[in-house]
Design an enzyme around this catalytic site. Sequence first.
Site, PDB file in Angstrom:
ATOM      1  N   PHE A   9       1.073  -0.953   0.011  1.00  0.00           N
ATOM      2  CA  PHE A   9       0.315  -0.103   0.454  1.00  0.00           C
ATOM      3  C   PHE A   9       0.650   1.066  -0.271  1.00  0.00           C
ATOM      4  O   PHE A   9       1.629   1.344   0.797  1.00  0.00           O
ATOM      5  CB  PHE A   9      -0.951   0.431   1.184  1.00  0.00           C
ATOM      6  N   ASP A  10       0.370   1.550  -1.508  1.00  0.00           N
ATOM      7  CA  ASP A  10       0.948   3.439  -0.252  1.00  0.00           C
ATOM      8  C   ASP A  10       0.506   4.305   0.720  1.00  0.00           C
ATOM      9  O   ASP A  10      -0.887   3.616   0.528  1.00  0.00           O
ATOM     10  CB  ASP A  10       1.112   3.472  -1.602  1.00  0.00           C
ATOM     11  N   LEU A  11       0.348   4.999   1.206  1.00  0.00           N
ATOM     12  CA  LEU A  11       0.503   5.623   2.234  1.00  0.00           C
ATOM     13  C   LEU A  11      -0.411   7.458   1.393  1.00  0.00           C
ATOM     14  O   LEU A  11      -1.947   7.001   1.833  1.00  0.00           O
ATOM     15  CB  LEU A  11       1.887   6.378   2.696  1.00  0.00           C
TER      16      LEU A  11
END
Length: 221
Positions: A9-11
């Site tokens: 996951f990107d943040l």
Amino acid sequence: MDNYKMILFDLDGTLSDPKEGITKSVQYALEKMGMVETDFDKLKRFIGPPLQVSFAEYYNFDEEHTQRAIDFYRDRFKETGMFENKLYSNIPLLLKSLKEQQYTLVVATSKPTVFSKQILKYFNIDQYFDLIVGSNLDGTRTSKTDIIQYILDKYKDHQQDDFIMIGDRKHDIIGAKNTGIDSIGVTYGYGSFEEISQSKPTYIVKNVEQLKDILMTSRVS
């Protein structure tokens, strides 16, 4: 549907909406550099890409001025900006559901690792992630390609088709392509549909519910 096991996951723009904290910290940095910027929508461009790239691209800063701007940005961000942030709706429920299905969850972000860990802890979702990988404060490992490759090297017992990267900007999709893994582009963040679609991710979703539908269809075998 592939049986993914490792979900990256990107943040910013994927797990949480950091608009207020990032844009105000960029504005603060620019003011310290002698520039006045009042258009916060213009500063939204800083959400996602490495700061080194954005300051140089949007304000034509050379390497020295870019580093000064980043230092000013971090002065405000570490005190206030990182907490001017909110989770997207249903993200905690999604993460809980994925962990219950035995997925391995990893954060892959261009934000410095030290700040990323604090933000995830602040939101009480750090418990769901086996690994949190961001950039280094010295300016190294900022590209999403380098970050994803670092994660792949950490899990060498897995095949590339076990992994999928989720993000809201072209950098996430390009990083996934460069490392040979699948990707999901989300359009509820800060990348436009045009930006995401032109990068040609494996899937495109417009909300967290669609994201969950794709991921939960891919059960760990």
